[in-house]
Design a protein around this motif. Structure first.
Motif, PDB file in Angstrom:
ATOM      1  N   THR A 117       0.839  -1.197   0.000  1.00  0.00           N
ATOM      2  CA  THR A 117       0.000   0.000   0.000  1.00  0.00           C
ATOM      3  C   THR A 117       0.873   1.245   0.000  1.00  0.00           C
ATOM      4  O   THR A 117       1.837   1.329   0.758  1.00  0.00           O
ATOM      5  N   ARG A 118       0.566   2.156  -0.892  1.00  0.00           N
ATOM      6  CA  ARG A 118       1.176   3.484  -0.859  1.00  0.00           C
ATOM      7  C   ARG A 118       0.033   4.467  -0.735  1.00  0.00           C
ATOM      8  O   ARG A 118      -0.858   4.523  -1.581  1.00  0.00           O
ATOM      9  N   LYS A 119       0.060   5.219   0.338  1.00  0.00           N
ATOM     10  CA  LYS A 119      -1.104   6.022   0.714  1.00  0.00           C
ATOM     11  C   LYS A 119      -1.647   6.855  -0.436  1.00  0.00           C
ATOM     12  O   LYS A 119      -0.914   7.584  -1.083  1.00  0.00           O
ATOM     13  N   GLY A 120      -2.943   6.717  -0.665  1.00  0.00           N
ATOM     14  CA  GLY A 120      -3.611   7.523  -1.674  1.00  0.00           C
ATOM     15  C   GLY A 120      -3.332   7.098  -3.095  1.00  0.00           C
ATOM     16  O   GLY A 120      -3.839   7.685  -4.030  1.00  0.00           O
ATOM     17  N   VAL A 121      -2.499   6.058  -3.295  1.00  0.00           N
ATOM     18  CA  VAL A 121      -2.123   5.678  -4.652  1.00  0.00           C
ATOM     19  C   VAL A 121      -2.384   4.196  -4.897  1.00  0.00           C
ATOM     20  O   VAL A 121      -3.062   3.822  -5.845  1.00  0.00           O
ATOM     21  N   LEU A 122      -1.840   3.353  -4.012  1.00  0.00           N
ATOM     22  CA  LEU A 122      -1.994   1.910  -4.167  1.00  0.00           C
ATOM     23  C   LEU A 122      -2.595   1.345  -2.890  1.00  0.00           C
ATOM     24  O   LEU A 122      -2.183   1.722  -1.785  1.00  0.00           O
ATOM     25  N   HIS A 123      -3.555   0.441  -3.053  1.00  0.00           N
ATOM     26  CA  HIS A 123      -4.202  -0.140  -1.882  1.00  0.00           C
ATOM     27  C   HIS A 123      -4.112  -1.649  -1.930  1.00  0.00           C
ATOM     28  O   HIS A 123      -4.662  -2.269  -2.839  1.00  0.00           O
ATOM     29  N   ASP A 124      -3.358  -2.214  -0.971  1.00  0.00           N
ATOM     30  CA  ASP A 124      -3.491  -3.641  -0.746  1.00  0.00           C
ATOM     31  C   ASP A 124      -3.196  -4.456  -2.000  1.00  0.00           C
ATOM     32  O   ASP A 124      -3.979  -5.315  -2.384  1.00  0.00           O
TER      33      ASP A 124
END
Lengths: 512, 340, 319
Positions: free
Chosen positions: A271-278
């Motif tokens: 996860t990269r906050k606000g960009v990639l989730h899970d």
């Protein structure tokens, strides 16, 4: 809705054709716009939407066809004449000066002054407020633009377009960066504008929206005009069917059933906050994993994280079975990961350097003894690869800037493969490449597969990703929405997964 | 764009023009362009020779010109590597001053210790520049403008503003003797530094990194090149060159004072780099070009002396030459870019 | 007219908004800190009328130059020639004094315009990096200043310009220059254009702004500021020295950066630049009179510049 079929036609374009260096970007496209309607324009990447917009705004002159606005022939008019005729456009990047206020941006280059020549700030503010009110929203016009969320920035750009007295408003992917409430505001604004008789050309990837706000929709595919229909007479399934259609001919993924080797890389809940989730995925030796999705779905961001160019907040990456911290691209290359970036000119090549120097860029760090480069061995390897790929250049010492897009891409591939990488990430590998070179690149991918290299291909071209992948992951708003088997799936199924449902948009809006 | 199998078989003819007469004139022009500056240098030298009634092109005088330009030459070599990465170092002159006064302040410790301290100071200053530019993301001209002041301030503080004599003959470590009876040691040091820099840029991996970082930092990064380390390397190498320049200065004048950083030619070590044809936008150029640049400016200044132009206007001429040359190269670069 | 309420700024948005406030007031905060340091080191002497007068007087020349620098930096440029330009302008003013005070002032201002015009045209129409052009310009100006009198100073002790005297009148002139520039920046179209060119040159061009003309204009403004500063220096010292003003480019840049002005252009408050100027002069004042080696000031200002740029970058990168 405000528009009906009896409203007068305000813009009429017919037979628009444009060719770029032998490639037909637009072939005899007709388009008309009625007062007070929202006319949506849809199509895949490269369908010709942006070319059509550029022609309508006068940025590009068509090779054939005519444009009339309010019964006046404007085919050969300038950008300024189009603007005076009432055509305004809000580009995706908005073209605002971030450091100035809303008011200053609205009137930039067009400021009212008092008799003494000083800026009439009061009038500016009042008019700006009025314009914002026309949009049916309310926010402080004295804020700096970069203090505003993207949604309000867009409304600023809209107000700016209206301040020029526009009757025809072109909105290029206005929703691409919006979510949730912001979208509702945008829809309300568009509706309000049409009530005032302003005609809107609305370009979007998100088909859901079209059914929300569109009156009519025109579909383009490969530069061809496909259809124009009333939104109420068509459904999403039919729209998608019209948008897709073409298959890749002359190439077949033969080894899809071949035994895959050991796992090369595995991502767990990255996860990269606000960009990639899970994000969780794994790639095995000799496997081609395709990543599909719309622009802004987070595909390039995923590639950057795997390549060590961006950090991620939570999750793990295992490389060759070991938990690995890929802290930089340097480390990624050392591990055996290579990237064919999306923007070839900006991140793939170094234009003034020669073909072989470009090809050696990633290799050079391991071809040294006490820091001295073993040129003979290094260039032997690069030359061999370059020859295998049949890069068309008189001399490998010529600068790479003179090559065609396809050949430049082969240079980038040479650079990546020279490192004997185990995992190759390809972000839009065939963008801006002619048909012949495309097929060569597919053949190279097939060959890599046979040699046991894992390949991650990101592509917006559905036929392409269907033809070359062993399996396809579909991304949407930063998540993997599903996995499909290219033999069993259809372009329609992929698009359905890729188009974010309204709830997903709201979700993101909340997180940003 | 419908894709038929016939179309797929058709491989487009890309970039394989037959070498017609046009191609040949193009090649000739390329060769001419490559050696144009050497030609300029020769013309200037011949002009100087005529002006001086034959006393310019004598071995003795040629060595004089080389000796006069050795300090600047060493600095310019360091500057070349920095400019190749699309950076700039405005502080090399000041670092020279700082290294010179530090070396002489510690001359009591003996040749090598004081020499090492001088080199250490130069490289430390370079390291600070490099860290600011790479990890600190400070624009190169601002970072090094700050260093220009800091190093100059420190040089004044250490020397208390006075000139320090080279009592223990640190500078003479190089020896007064001339190789083969006529090549002064400073010229040999300059040549060595040049050869080392050439070797680094053309034969070593950091050389490849330098050209890549200057040519397109984003591509360099995506290709796994350690961009920040490369930047730190070039600024440290620049600092080292400044320290070597300091020793040459001491060798030549037998003393050092903090104001040597203000000497126009030393602060303007980018002048010969630019005149030599290394692009300020990074990625193209080289060490040998810079040497030609140093010699052109050196011969030009000799001609001005021969013509009786006093020292100060030479600054004006140098400034004007930079502007003119940069203008010309930028023009040419833009034209070639448009052609593509 | 019914209006749809837009959700108030979210917390993250507010943080971003405050980030600009932090940058805008960086110089003021640092200034307060510096006053405390000044007190600590010099006690009440620091705010004695004499010392404040000193600070005021010292700030005028740097202040005028910094205003020019400020306008240039707003477009994303830089002027490294301000110090040398000032020295040359003082020389020109002194040398033309025989033509009468008005002739002399006019000639100096004209020279300032010409210097700025040259730099601006080369930068704008040659598309060259400003730092290299103005760095070369710095040596051209210095060389000219040294050449016209073969390195000698020019005396203007008996000329009417010294009647301007020093101290508060200097400050008044700084205020006048600052007022004019403030008016241009805040009240006129030209001001908006300057900000726009620095902020997003593409958007400026699309809006029909002649960006090249704006670029030339800012260097002309800086040149004129150099001329005014040169005359002030002449008035104060009674002599024009060709070597004066070295290091001033540095101090003006430090003042501008401390004032929260982005080196990439497009943003920065006028008041910030003023606070930056006061900060730099006060710093020099503290360092000068504290029995420290005066050359430490060079180092300190250089380091302050670095810290200011890095600090600004860090605040800027808060997301």
């Amino acid at each position: 809705m405000a528009a009906d079929t009896t409203a007068p036609v305000i813009l009429q374009a017919s037979g628009l054709t444009k060719r770029y260096a032998g490639v037909t970007a637009l072939a005899g496209v007709d388009f008309d716009l009625r007062e007070g309607e929202v006319h949506c324009l849809v199509g895949e990447n490269g369908a010709g939407k942006s070319t059509l917009i550029k022609i309508l705004t006068g940025v590009v002159t068509p090779d054939a066809g005519t444009i009339t606005v309010a019964d006046k022939d404007l085919t050969s008019s300038t950008i300024k004449e189009r603007r005076d005729a009432g055509i305004s456009v809000i580009y995706q990047d908005l073209n605002l000066v971030q450091q100035l206020t809303v008011t200053e941006n609205i009137f930039l280059g067009n400021e009212p002054t008092t008799k003494s020549g000083a800026l009439d700030k009061q009038r500016m503010r009042a008019e700006a407020r009025q314009l914002i009110e026309t949009l049916g929203v309310d926010f402080p016009v004295t804020s700096r633009v970069d203090d505003l969320g993207i949604s309000l920035q867009q409304l600023t750009a809209t107000a700016r377009a209206l301040s020029l007295g526009g009757r025809i408003l072109i909105m290029d992917e206005p929703s691409a960066v919006l979510g949730g409430k912001e979208l509702e505001v945008l829809f309300a604004v568009v509706k309000r504008l049409t009530e005032q008789g302003i005609a809107v050309i609305y370009i979007s990837h998100r088909l859901e929206e079209i059914f929300h706000i569109g009156d009519r929709v025109t579909v383009l595919r490969d530069g061809q005009y496909i259809s124009t229909s009333k939104v109420k007479d068509i459904d999403q399934k039919e729209l998608i069917r019209q948008m897709v259609g073409r298959d890749i001919e002359g190439f077949q993924n033969l080894d899809i059933d071949a035994e895959k080797g050991a796992e090369i890389i595995r991502l767990e809940n990255v996860t990269r906050k606000g960009v990639l989730h899970d994000i969780s995925l794994s790639i095995r030796e000799g496997e081609v994993v395709g990543i599909s999705g719309l622009v802004g779905a987070g595909r390039t961001e995923l590639a950057r994280v795997i390549m060590g160019m961006d950090h991620f907040d939570t999750g793990q990456i295992y490389f060759l079975g070991k938990k690995t911290n890929i802290s930089s691209a340097t480390k990624a290359v050392r591990l055996g990961i290579a990237l064919v970036p999306e923007d070839r000119r900006a991140e793939g090549i170094i234009p003034m350097l020669s073909v072989r120097d470009n090809g050696a860029l990633s290799l050079v760090q391991r071809m040294t003894k006490f820091g001295v480069i073993a040129f003979k061995a290094m260039f032997a390897k690069v030359n061999k690869l370059a020859n295998e790929m049949a890069i068309k250049v008189p001399d490998l010492r010529d600068p790479v800037s003179g090559l065609s897009g396809g050949n430049q891409q082969k240079v980038v591939l040479t650079k990546c493969l020279a490192t004997d990488c185990k995992l190759l990430i390809m972000d839009e590998p065939t963008v801006g490449i002619d048909v012949g070179a495309k097929k060569e690149i597919y053949n190279i991918i097939a060959d890599l597969k046979r040699r046991g290299i894992g390949v991650l291909v990101i592509s917006s071209e559905l036929p392409e990703i269907l033809a070359i992948s062993d399996r396809i992951l579909v991304m949407s708003v930063g998540r993997i929405r599903g996995e499909v088997d290219p033999r069993l799936t259809t372009q329609e199924e992929i698009l359905n997964l890729a188009i974010p449902p309204m709830e997903a948009l709201t979700e993101v809006g909340g997180e940003q | 764009m419908s894709s038929s199998p016939e179309l797929l078989e058709e491989t487009p003819a890309v970039h394989t023009p037959a070498p017609g007469p046009k191609e040949q004139t193009y090649k000739m022009r390329a060769v001419l362009q490559k050696y144009a500056l050497v030609l300029v240098l020769l013309v200037l030298a011949v002009f100087a020779n005529i002006k001086s009634e034959g006393s310019f092109l004598t071995p003795q005088n040629i060595m004089n010109v080389l000796t006069q330009n050795a300090v600047l030459g060493v600095l310019a070599v360091g500057q070349t590597l920095i400019i190749l990465t699309a950076g700039i170092d405005l502080s090399l002159g000041s670092i020279t001053a700082l290294a010179a006064v530090t070396t002489l302040t510690f001359q009591g410790l003996g040749f090598f210790p004081s020499l090492l301290i001088g080199f250490g100071v130069g490289m430390l200053a370079g390291l600070v520049n490099g860290l600011l530019v790479s990890y600190g993301r400070v624009p190169a001209f601002i970072a090094t403008l700050g260093m220009m002041q800091v190093a100059m301030g420190l040089a004044y503080v250490i020397s208390k503003g006075f000139s320090i004599d080279d009592k223990d003959h640190v500078g003479l470590l190089l020896g007064e003797d001339k190789l083969f009876g006529f090549v002064p040691s400073v010229v040999i040091v300059w040549a060595l530094v040049t050869i080392i820099a050439w070797f680094i840029t053309k034969k070593m991996k950091y050389g490849s990194y330098i050209y890549a970082v200057g040519g397109n930092p984003r591509t360099a990064k995506a290709s796994g090149i350690p961009v920040n380390r490369t930047l730190i390397f070039v600024y440290m190498f620049g600092g080292l060159c400044a320290a070597i320049g300091a020793i040459l200065y001491i060798n030549r004048y037998g003393n050092a004072e903090p104001s040597i950083g203000n000497i126009a030619t030393l602060s303007m070590s980018m002048a010969p780099v630019v005149v030599g044809g290394t692009s300020l936008f990074g990625g193209s150029g080289g060490v040998w070009k810079t040497i030609v640049g140093v010699l052109i400016l050196g011969v030009l200044s000799n001609i001005m002396v021969l013509m009786g132009v006093p020292q100060n206007p030479q600054q004006i001429v140098q400034g004007a030459i930079i502007i003119l040359v940069v203008f010309m190269f930028a023009w040419q670069e833009r034209r070639s870019r448009i052609r593509q | 007219m019914s209006t749809q309420a837009v959700a108030p700024l979210k917390l993250s948005d507010r943080l971003v908004a405050n980030k600009h406030i932090a940058i805008d007031y960086m110089a003021w905060i640092l200034l307060v800190l510096l006053v405390i340091v000044g007190f600590a080191m010099k006690g009440t002497l620091f705010i004695s009328v004499d010392n404040l007068g000193n600070i005021v007087e010292q700030s005028a020349i740097i202040g005028v130059l910094a205003i020019g620098q400020f306008v240039v930096v707003l477009t994303g440029g830089i002027d490294l020639s301000v110090g040398a330009n000032m020295a040359m302008m003082a020389m020109i003013c002194g040398l033309t004094m025989p033509f009468g005070i008005f002739g002399s002032v006019a000639a100096t201002l004209l020279a300032g315009i010409i210097i700025g015009l040259i730099a601006g045209v080369v930068i704008a129409y040659g598309s060259l990096p400003p730092f290299i052009v103005t760095f070369a310009m710095m040596f051209v100006c210095r060389g000219l200043a040294l050449t016209v009198t073969a390195g000698e100073s020019v005396s203007a002790i008996d000329s009417p310009i010294t009647a301007v005297g020093y101290g508060w009148p200097h400050w008044a002139i700084w205020l006048i220059v600052a007022g004019i520039i403030w008016y241009i920046l805040v009240k006129t179209r030209t001001g908006t254009k300057i900000y726009a060119v620095g902020g997003n040159i593409e958007a400026a061009r699309v809006s029909g702004i002649n960006t090249k003309r704006i670029l030339v204009l800012v260097y002309v403004i800086s040149g004129v500021c150099g001329a005014v500063a040169g005359m002030l220096a002449l008035a104060r010292n009674g002599v024009a020295m060709p070597t004066s003003g070295s290091g001033y480019e540095m101090q003006t840049i430090a003042a501008v950066v401390l004032g929260g002005i982005s080196l990439f252009g497009g943003e920065g408050k006028f008041t910030g630049a003023v606070a930056g100027v006061v900060f730099v002069t006060m710093l020099r004042n503290i360092l000068d009179s504290n029995n420290a080696d005066p050359f430490w000031a060079f180092c300190v200002i250089g380091i302050v510049l670095w810290i200011a740029v890095i600090l600004r970058g860090l605040i800027e990168r808060i997301r």
